[in-house]
Design an enzyme around this catalytic site. Structure first.
Site, mmCIF file in Angstrom:
data_model
loop_
_atom_site.group_PDB
_atom_site.id
_atom_site.type_symbol
_atom_site.label_atom_id
_atom_site.label_comp_id
_atom_site.label_asym_id
_atom_site.label_seq_id
_atom_site.Cartn_x
_atom_site.Cartn_y
_atom_site.Cartn_z
ATOM 1 N N ARG A 125 -17.671 1.643 7.315
ATOM 2 C CA ARG A 125 -17.987 3.058 7.171
ATOM 3 C C ARG A 125 -19.211 3.256 6.297
ATOM 4 O O ARG A 125 -20.063 4.073 6.586
ATOM 5 C CB ARG A 125 -16.807 3.810 6.537
ATOM 6 N N LYS B 16 0.814 -1.211 0.000
ATOM 7 C CA LYS B 16 0.000 0.000 0.000
ATOM 8 C C LYS B 16 0.853 1.270 0.000
ATOM 9 O O LYS B 16 0.316 2.366 -0.020
ATOM 10 C CB LYS B 16 -0.931 0.025 1.220
#
Length: 170
Positions: free
Chosen positions: A97, A43
């Site tokens: 979320r 990442k």
């Protein structure tokens, strides 16, 4: 009654108020919460792994003091199920979320269940004030000179701003 141990995994690059929201609520459900800070070099993290571990620990110490839960922060690499087993966890805590998170989380939960049906995955919805916060957006906003003060805790804010404002090496 056996100790209730859970794992909350993530890269925490950087740790956000959304992460802390989920950690605080998970700590009320468990006797011991192990926060697994994933190496995840793919990442391209802003912070090196030891610094992410340090920041998560610093930002979660007040939660442990407030809730009375034992919160450990541990770096890990490899399979999440193997990490969960290694710390004696019977639960994986995942924060959601938005609906867009669900598809990925649903698939990961199914795979983890096949790997170890004795480890449950529990989803905690982020509070409405934190549902839109992601580490990726926080980094991008900081790198573009925007204000991230309402998205991250104070120490993480200072470190993130110092890191994105530092001159590039070489």
């Amino acid at each position: 009654m056996p100790e209730r141990v859970g794992v909350y995994p993530g890269t925490f690059d950087p740790v956000t108020n959304g992460h802390l929201d989920v950690i605080g609520r998970a700590a009320r459900l468990l006797d011991r919460l192990v926060i697994g800070v994933a190496m995840n070099a793919g990442k391209g993290p802003l912070f090196p792994l030891p610094e992410r571990v340090e920041l998560v620990k610093a930002e979660t110490d007040p939660i442990a003091a407030r809730t009375g839960a034992v919160i450990e922060v541990v770096p890990f690499e490899g399979l999440l199920i193997a990490f969960a087993r290694s710390v004696g966890a019977r639960m994986i805590v995942r924060g959601l979320r938005a609906v867009s998170d669900f598809d990925y989380e649903f698939q990961m939960t199914g795979m983890n269940r096949r790997l170890d049906p004795d480890i449950e995955t529990v989803f905690l919805m982020a509070s409405e004030t934190n549902q839109f916060i992601s580490s990726r957006f926080v980094k991008e906003i900081a790198q573009l000179g925007g204000d991230i003060a309402s998205f991250v805790p104070k120490l993480t804010l200072q470190r993130t701003l110092a890191r994105v404002r530092a001159p590039a090496p070489g």
